[in-house]
Write a protein that holds these residues in place. Sequence first.
Motif, short mmCIF file in Angstrom:
data_model
loop_
_atom_site.label_atom_id
_atom_site.label_comp_id
_atom_site.label_asym_id
_atom_site.label_seq_id
_atom_site.Cartn_x
_atom_site.Cartn_y
_atom_site.Cartn_z
N TYR A 38 42.29 22.25 -18.36
CA TYR A 38 41.72 21.81 -19.63
C TYR A 38 42.49 20.60 -20.17
O TYR A 38 43.72 20.59 -20.22
N THR A 39 41.75 19.58 -20.55
CA THR A 39 42.32 18.43 -21.26
C THR A 39 41.36 18.05 -22.38
O THR A 39 40.15 18.32 -22.30
N LYS A 40 41.91 17.44 -23.42
CA LYS A 40 41.07 17.05 -24.55
C LYS A 40 40.06 15.98 -24.16
O LYS A 40 38.98 15.89 -24.75
N GLU A 41 40.43 15.18 -23.16
CA GLU A 41 39.53 14.10 -22.76
C GLU A 41 38.37 14.59 -21.91
O GLU A 41 37.29 13.99 -21.91
N LYS B 224 42.86 27.34 -19.38
CA LYS B 224 43.77 27.11 -20.52
C LYS B 224 44.53 28.39 -20.79
O LYS B 224 44.01 29.50 -20.56
#
Length: 343
Positions: free
Chosen positions: A239-242, A270
Motif C-alpha cells: 500500500y502507498t498513498k500514490e 497494509k
Amino acid sequence: MFLTESVSVADLVTNTRLDVYYGKEYLNDKSISTSDISRPGLELTGFFNYYPAKRIQLLGITEISYSKGMTHERLLDVMSKMCQPSTPAFVVSTQLDPPDELLEAAKNEHIPVLGSKLTTSRILSNMTNYLEDKLAERKSLHGVLVDVYGLGILITGDSGIGKSETALELVKRGHRLIADDRVEVYQQDEQTLMGNAPAILRHLLEIRGIGIIDVMTLFGTGAVRSQTKVDLVIHLANYTKEAKFDRLGNGTQNVHIFDVDVPKITIPVKTGRNLAIIIEAAAMNFRAQSMGYDATETFDRNLNNLIKVNSQNDAKEKAEEQTVKKENKNIIGDDQKPADSEK
C-alpha cells in the motif's frame, strides 16, 4: 514453459483402469508421447501409407468384427505391420477378446495388449483426457495456489509480501493448499486453466522464521488438494498513498495465461489488514458475481435512484419557491395599487 515428454503405459493402466491381456512386464518400458489415439480401421484393409505408430492403437467392436472375417495369414500380416517398435500399446474395448494374431504379433515386439470393460467412446475419452492433462504444455508461476470455497485462487505478489503466511491462515480457517512458491499451470481446454504443485514441493509450505512445514502432516489430508482449476488471481501489492486501488469493485482486470483470461483482483497490503478474511470475501463475492449478483450494480442502481429522488425533490422545491415568489409579487402589487377613496 516446459513439456512432459512422455507418460508410461503403466501410469495409463493405473489411471484409466485398464486390464492387461499381455505384456505386464513391459508396461514401464513403453512410453506414450502423444495424446492422440488411433483407430486402425484402414490399416486392417492393408493401407499403411500413413500409419501413426507412436499412438495407442484402439480396437473396438467395428475393428474386431472386421478382423474376424480375415484369414489367419492375412490378419497376422496386418497385425505384424501394426506392431512397430515405437507402438506403445494396443487397447481392446467393450471387454472383447483380442485376436490371437494380435497377441502373437505383440509378443514378437514386446508390446502390451490392454483391455477395458468400457465402450470404445468412453475409454477413448478417458485415455485422451488423462494424456492431455499429463502431456500438456506447462508454465511455472511464482505464487501460492489455494482452494477457497471451491474456487481455485492464485495468490501472487512480490517475494516476502506474505503470500505463504496468508495461505497458512486460510488453511487454518478450513481451506486447502495446492501449491506454495511455484505453481505449475496448464490449459485443459479453451476456457479452463489447471494448476498443481511440482512433485518436490507437494503439500509443503515455507514460512519465514519457521522454515518448511508439511501441511498434510500438521492439518490432515483435508487441508490439501493435488490440483484445482485456476478461477481467480489475487495480487498482493504494498500500500502507498500514490497507488490507486479499486474501491467500487468495477475495476477487475484479466491475466492472460496461455489462451485463457483469468480475472485478477489487486489487494493492498497494509499493517493491520487480515488478508485471509479479505480473500475469503473476494472469493464469495466472485462466486456471487458468477451467479448473477453484483454488489457494484446494486450500489449503482441505488445511487441512480437516490439521484433521481433528489432531482425530483429539487424540482419540487424550485416549483414551490417559484409559486411563493409569484404569490409575494402579487401581494406586493396589490399593496401598491391606490385605494378608491384616494382617487
